[in-house]
Design a protein around this motif. Structure first.
Motif, mmCIF file in Angstrom:
data_model
loop_
_atom_site.group_PDB
_atom_site.id
_atom_site.type_symbol
_atom_site.label_atom_id
_atom_site.label_comp_id
_atom_site.label_asym_id
_atom_site.label_seq_id
_atom_site.Cartn_x
_atom_site.Cartn_y
_atom_site.Cartn_z
ATOM 1 N N ASP A 1 35.109 24.646 62.023
ATOM 2 C CA ASP A 1 34.560 25.830 61.039
ATOM 3 C C ASP A 1 35.487 26.066 59.789
ATOM 4 O OD1 ASP A 1 33.854 28.265 60.197
ATOM 5 O OD2 ASP A 1 33.208 29.396 62.010
ATOM 6 N N ILE A 2 35.146 25.487 59.023
ATOM 7 C CA ILE A 2 36.057 25.551 57.792
ATOM 8 C C ILE A 2 36.230 27.017 57.305
ATOM 9 C CG2 ILE A 2 34.551 24.820 56.003
ATOM 10 C CD1 ILE A 2 38.264 24.097 55.967
ATOM 11 N N LYS A 3 35.001 27.892 57.308
ATOM 12 C CA LYS A 3 35.249 29.229 56.940
ATOM 13 C C LYS A 3 36.133 29.735 57.881
ATOM 14 C CE LYS A 3 31.857 32.276 57.769
ATOM 15 N NZ LYS A 3 30.664 32.839 57.273
ATOM 16 N N ALA A 4 36.203 29.636 59.025
ATOM 17 C CA ALA A 4 37.242 30.400 59.744
ATOM 18 C C ALA A 4 38.637 29.751 59.441
ATOM 19 C CB ALA A 4 36.997 30.133 61.396
ATOM 20 N N ILE A 5 38.609 28.706 59.259
ATOM 21 C CA ILE A 5 40.124 28.183 58.810
ATOM 22 C C ILE A 5 40.404 28.871 57.531
ATOM 23 C CG2 ILE A 5 41.298 25.898 57.898
ATOM 24 C CD1 ILE A 5 39.646 24.492 60.059
ATOM 25 N N LEU A 6 39.661 29.019 56.696
ATOM 26 C CA LEU A 6 40.060 29.663 55.330
ATOM 27 C C LEU A 6 40.259 31.090 55.469
ATOM 28 C CD1 LEU A 6 40.150 29.727 52.138
ATOM 29 C CD2 LEU A 6 37.562 29.842 52.184
ATOM 30 N N PHE A 7 39.579 31.774 56.605
ATOM 31 C CA PHE A 7 39.828 33.115 56.572
ATOM 32 C C PHE A 7 41.008 33.237 57.412
ATOM 33 C CE2 PHE A 7 38.283 37.152 59.207
ATOM 34 C CZ PHE A 7 38.390 38.075 58.159
ATOM 35 N N GLY A 8 41.244 32.655 58.432
ATOM 36 C CA GLY A 8 42.557 32.581 59.398
ATOM 37 C C GLY A 8 43.671 32.301 58.432
ATOM 38 N N ILE A 9 43.813 31.225 57.651
ATOM 39 C CA ILE A 9 45.080 31.041 57.054
ATOM 40 C C ILE A 9 44.826 31.586 55.851
ATOM 41 C CG2 ILE A 9 46.438 29.087 55.981
ATOM 42 C CD1 ILE A 9 45.397 27.215 57.991
ATOM 43 N N GLY A 10 44.175 31.569 54.855
ATOM 44 C CA GLY A 10 43.820 31.812 53.584
ATOM 45 C C GLY A 10 43.920 33.482 53.393
ATOM 46 N N TYR A 11 43.249 34.154 53.967
ATOM 47 C CA TYR A 11 42.935 35.630 54.104
ATOM 48 C C TYR A 11 43.747 36.392 54.710
ATOM 49 C CZ TYR A 11 40.449 39.862 52.660
ATOM 50 O OH TYR A 11 40.099 41.238 52.325
ATOM 51 N N ASP B 1 44.103 36.669 43.371
ATOM 52 C CA ASP B 1 43.194 37.006 44.546
ATOM 53 C C ASP B 1 43.435 35.944 45.616
ATOM 54 O OD1 ASP B 1 40.721 36.701 46.142
ATOM 55 O OD2 ASP B 1 39.517 37.790 44.454
ATOM 56 N N ILE B 2 43.943 36.570 46.703
ATOM 57 C CA ILE B 2 44.408 35.653 47.988
ATOM 58 C C ILE B 2 43.171 34.967 48.616
ATOM 59 C CG2 ILE B 2 46.311 37.101 48.640
ATOM 60 C CD1 ILE B 2 44.541 38.242 50.773
ATOM 61 N N TYR B 3 41.879 35.388 48.380
ATOM 62 C CA TYR B 3 40.907 34.645 48.783
ATOM 63 C C TYR B 3 40.474 33.448 47.962
ATOM 64 C CZ TYR B 3 35.920 33.209 49.154
ATOM 65 O OH TYR B 3 34.816 32.545 49.183
ATOM 66 N N LEU B 4 40.290 33.728 46.725
ATOM 67 C CA LEU B 4 39.816 32.760 45.534
ATOM 68 C C LEU B 4 40.881 31.531 45.295
ATOM 69 C CD1 LEU B 4 37.784 34.959 43.006
ATOM 70 C CD2 LEU B 4 36.850 33.402 44.874
ATOM 71 N N ARG B 5 41.999 32.216 45.571
ATOM 72 C CA ARG B 5 43.030 30.916 45.143
ATOM 73 C C ARG B 5 43.120 30.172 46.590
ATOM 74 N NH1 ARG B 5 48.910 34.298 45.160
ATOM 75 N NH2 ARG B 5 49.395 34.155 47.319
ATOM 76 N N ALA B 6 43.190 30.686 47.601
ATOM 77 C CA ALA B 6 42.924 29.625 48.908
ATOM 78 C C ALA B 6 41.773 28.826 48.829
ATOM 79 C CB ALA B 6 42.996 30.426 50.253
ATOM 80 N N ARG B 7 40.630 29.400 48.483
ATOM 81 C CA ARG B 7 39.257 28.463 48.320
ATOM 82 C C ARG B 7 39.528 27.349 47.293
ATOM 83 N NH1 ARG B 7 35.137 29.235 44.729
ATOM 84 N NH2 ARG B 7 32.948 28.335 45.561
ATOM 85 N N ALA B 8 40.047 28.010 46.172
ATOM 86 C CA ALA B 8 40.042 26.931 45.170
ATOM 87 C C ALA B 8 41.249 25.646 45.327
ATOM 88 C CB ALA B 8 40.703 27.528 43.848
ATOM 89 N N ALA B 9 42.148 26.144 46.216
ATOM 90 C CA ALA B 9 43.013 24.944 46.941
ATOM 91 C C ALA B 9 42.288 24.024 47.469
ATOM 92 C CB ALA B 9 44.106 25.711 47.501
ATOM 93 N N ALA B 10 41.445 24.475 48.345
ATOM 94 C CA ALA B 10 40.963 23.583 49.346
ATOM 95 C C ALA B 10 39.778 22.601 48.594
ATOM 96 C CB ALA B 10 40.049 24.458 50.250
ATOM 97 N N LEU B 11 39.180 23.471 47.518
ATOM 98 C CA LEU B 11 38.295 22.629 46.707
ATOM 99 C C LEU B 11 38.814 21.492 45.732
ATOM 100 C CD1 LEU B 11 35.836 25.282 45.922
ATOM 101 C CD2 LEU B 11 35.069 23.316 47.098
#
Lengths: 275, 462
Positions: free
Chosen positions: B180-190, B388-398
């Motif tokens: 679940d990549i959303k959970a990975i993003l939420f867990g680590i990134g957020y 923005d801690i969320y957007l930057r983590a998402r941007a890093a993955a993309l």
């Protein structure tokens, strides 16, 4: 930049090989796999139940269970349908066609559908046996233990999950209470894994014998685990149900140490001297 | 000090980055510098099992590790080295043990510094004992003891303090096990970023009272869990492209320590450190081919590329044929650092850097991502949304996804179906996620607390 020039000229085969790409066979449907065919039920409603588990589709599995319960018994839904699907998933995982997330989703689908069947049955289905699982005191790393618990449950065992950072005393009490066929302990660190010999010794001092005390985790190695009685070094989480089944069949920890690769049914480098 | 978010890169061009040099070098006591024109070798040794049974036995063990490392440093002529001690549970749980163990090692290193002039840094890495379901991450007994131990280590002579905090791990583990990549993003990134701010604001404040640097944090519990679960080429538990995405996300998270005032050198097992060095210019520790005693990875040379302190990661304290492990593994990292320092002195640093990088750049998608030109691209994606801690983590993955797909399409990187399928699937999910952190948080809070019993939202102020 040198990297771009080198990328054009270099013969990568002389530098590395991606063996996972090289050995990958053609894509096939799970139900067409030879090992899956051996366990997959041919008749309905069992085939649909098994297929929902194979595809890890919880909604479909619940739907299939509800529909099947009009025609067959709850125990048959579980044993002849859902459990066969899980057997197929285990076979696919063992050969590298399925991956951990596939197994987890299949286990979730099986659990959801099994709840429907057990509701109709009016009780939980009889389990193969009880296993107590814990993470060593002082150790918060529990992904390995969670995998062990998942594999045990998916294979029909009652798994008593004591959690992480579990004091030795709690482990002893749980063993006294549940009388498990197997105890599992996991630890990431060298200094928390010392809980295992302490627990083994305390059990012996109280005259309690557990058929197998499976121990594994990051820094845990076979020579350490085999330095105390009852200990069997567990290499992979998915080996846990096979070790528990061996204990159920009457094998002692001494037998399991000797026959580990045979029991888990595959080459295990850590036990290469016992193949 | 407050949290200073990064919105631009420290380096104008990735080619400026090379091992042994950082934009902002760090000086620690006993005259050790990191990123100041040379690479420092590091050694780290786990105490022998059983020595944690009492304070006395553990202190003796710590002194022995330091003595064996320092004497080998002199024997083979190392100008400088770092001794890192990752705490066992008891060392952090009992602040007085933490003090006594640090003091014992500091006294040994000082003795060698005074007698031979060998420059040595003493890193103390406190254990993150906190458990969400046992009192939470904030203000629990475990949490308070960590703070006390950091202070005691500073008082006893630690050169710097590092950590491997566990924030977001319950959700991350769920994400790893279910793909679940959303959970990975939420867990680590957020969640991870929120907890890092809590932890490192306090750690920096404590260190600032002493001659001790707040070094930094690694996402060992997150991205390294992914790397470990992904395993080797025949591993069947996690796709290597997914592990690479988790690594990119972890850079946005581990950056928070520096934003709170950590100075580096960042901790060795943070494979995300190349990205953070590109953003911040702080020196970094790394591990790779000389960490074979601890684990296998698929980028053993590549991680040397821009390192400032080269580590063995960890090894049991025992005897090898070449001597006790503190001596043997310092010798291994010492000679690798010597090669890098020779390259610097002879004007060949960039050539050696590129050789290190190219060796592993296409061996595995994780290496492709972390090759310094690509790591730089991920850094740029992070700073574009730096506040923005969320957007930057998402941007890093993309951005990481783009890097891997480009290499795949150029036929430089080979991928299995599983690796390619997960990369495409996860990228599509990441692209579909909202562009507002609040909406993402609310979505996740509706889903994960009910699915993950050990997830404690209060630990993150949620």
């Amino acid at each position: 930049m040198a990297l771009l020039d080198w990328a054009k000229k270099a013969d990568f085969d002389m530098m590395f090989k991606r063996y996972n790409v090289i050995i990958e066979g053609p894509a096939i449907k799970p139900e067409d796999d030879a090992d899956v065919k051996k366990v997959l039920p041919k008749d309905e409603p069992f085939k649909s139940l098994a297929m929902a588990v194979i595809f890890g589709d919880a909604d479909k599995a619940v739907q299939a269970a509800k529909s099947a319960l009009d025609r067959v018994s709850p125990l048959d839904v579980i044993e002849k349908g859902l459990a066969k699907g899980m057997d197929a998933v285990s076979a696919l995982y063992a050969k590298g066609a399925y991956f951990l997330p596939d197994i987890m989703l299949s286990a979730d689908a099986m659990t959801a559908a099994m709840a429907v069947a057990e509701q109709k049955l009016g009780r939980a289905r009889e389990k193969k046996g009880t296993v107590v699982s814990f993470v060593a005191e002082g150790d918060p790393h529990d992904i390995g233990k969670n995998l062990v618990v998942m594999f045990l449950k998916a294979n029909g065992f009652e798994a008593v999950d004591l959690g992480r950072d579990v004091p030795d005393k709690e482990v002893i009490e749980a063993v006294k209470k549940h009388k498990p066929v197997m105890l599992t302990g996991t630890a990431l660190m060298t200094t928390t894994m010392t809980a295992f010999p302490r627990v083994a010794k305390a059990l012996q001092e109280q005259g309690i014998s557990v058929p197998v005390f499976g121990c594994g985790g990051g820094a845990v190695k076979r020579d350490f685990v085999e330095s105390y009685d009852m200990g069997v070094y567990g290499v992979k989480a998915f080996h846990a149900p096979k070790l528990a089944e061996a204990a159920l069949a009457g094998k002692s920890w001494k037998d399991i140490r000797k026959e580990y690769p045979k029991i888990v049914g595959e080459f295990v480098a850590e036990y290469a001297d016992r193949m | 000090m407050g949290v200073r978010r990064y919105t631009k890169m420290a380096y104008k061009d990735p080619d400026e980055m090379v091992f042994g040099h950082a934009k902002f070098p760090v000086l620690e006591h006993w005259n050790v510098q990191f990123g100041a024109g040379y690479v420092v070798p590091e050694v780290k040794v786990a105490p022998e099992a059983g020595t944690e049974r009492s304070k006395e036995t553990l202190v003796k063990e710590m002194a022995s590790i330091a003595e064996q490392a320092a004497s080998r440093a002199v024997d083979i002529g190392l100008p400088a080295f770092m001794l890192e001690q990752e705490h066992v549970f008891q060392q952090t749980y009992h602040p007085d043990w933490g003090y006594a163990c640090t003091l014992a090692q500091a006294e040994v290193l000082k003795k060698y510094y005074d007698e031979y002039g060998v420059r040595a840094a003493l890193r103390q890495t406190v254990g993150d004992l906190r458990i969400e379901e046992k009192g939470g991450l904030r203000g629990s007994e475990y949490d308070n003891r960590i703070a006390e131990t950091i202070e005691e280590c500073c008082k006893a002579g630690a050169s710097d303090i590092a950590a491997e905090t566990m924030g977001g791990k319950s959700v991350l583990d769920y994400g790893v096990m279910r793909g679940d990549i959303k959970a990975i993003l939420f867990g680590i990134g957020y969640l991870g970023s929120i907890d890092m701010e809590y932890f490192w604001t306090r750690a920096v404040n404590i260190c600032s009272k002493y001659d001790t640097r707040p070094a930094g944090d690694t996402n060992c519990s997150g991205a390294n869990t992914c790397m470990y679960v992904a395993g080797g080429l025949l591993g069947k538990d996690m796709s290597h492209t997914a592990a690479a995405l988790a690594r990119a996300i972890s850079a946005a998270r581990s950056l928070v320590a520096v934003e709170c005032g950590a100075t580096g050198p960042l901790k060795d097992c943070g494979y995300e450190n190349t990205i953070i060095k590109a953003i911040t210019g702080v020196p970094i520790c790394q591990e790779g081919k000389n960490a074979v005693c601890a684990h296998a990875d698929v980028m053993g040379n590549l991680t040397c590329q821009v390192v400032d302190c080269w580590s063995n990661e960890s090894v049991f304290h025992r005897e090898e044929m070449g001597g006790p492990t503190p001596a043997v593994w310092l010798q291994a990292t010492g000679y690798e650092a010597a090669l890098m320092n020779t390259a610097i002195q002879t004007g060949n640093a960039k050539t050696l850097r590129d050789l290190y990088t190219f060796t592993d750049m296409f061996r595995d998608p994780q290496g492709t991502l972390l090759a310094y030109p690509n790591a730089y691209r991920v850094g740029k994606a992070i700073v574009e949304y730096g506040k923005d801690i969320y957007l930057r983590a998402r941007a890093a993955a993309l951005e990481a996804s783009k890097v891997m797909m480009e290499a795949y399409e150029a036929k430089l990187l080979q991928l299995t179906r599983f690796e390619l399928d997960t990369l495409r699937k996860y990228t599509s999910i990441l692209e579909s996620l909202p562009m507002e952190a609040e909406i993402f948080r609310d979505q996740c809070m509706r889903e994960y607390p009910r699915k993950i019993p050990t997830f404690d939202p209060k630990s993150y102020g949620l």
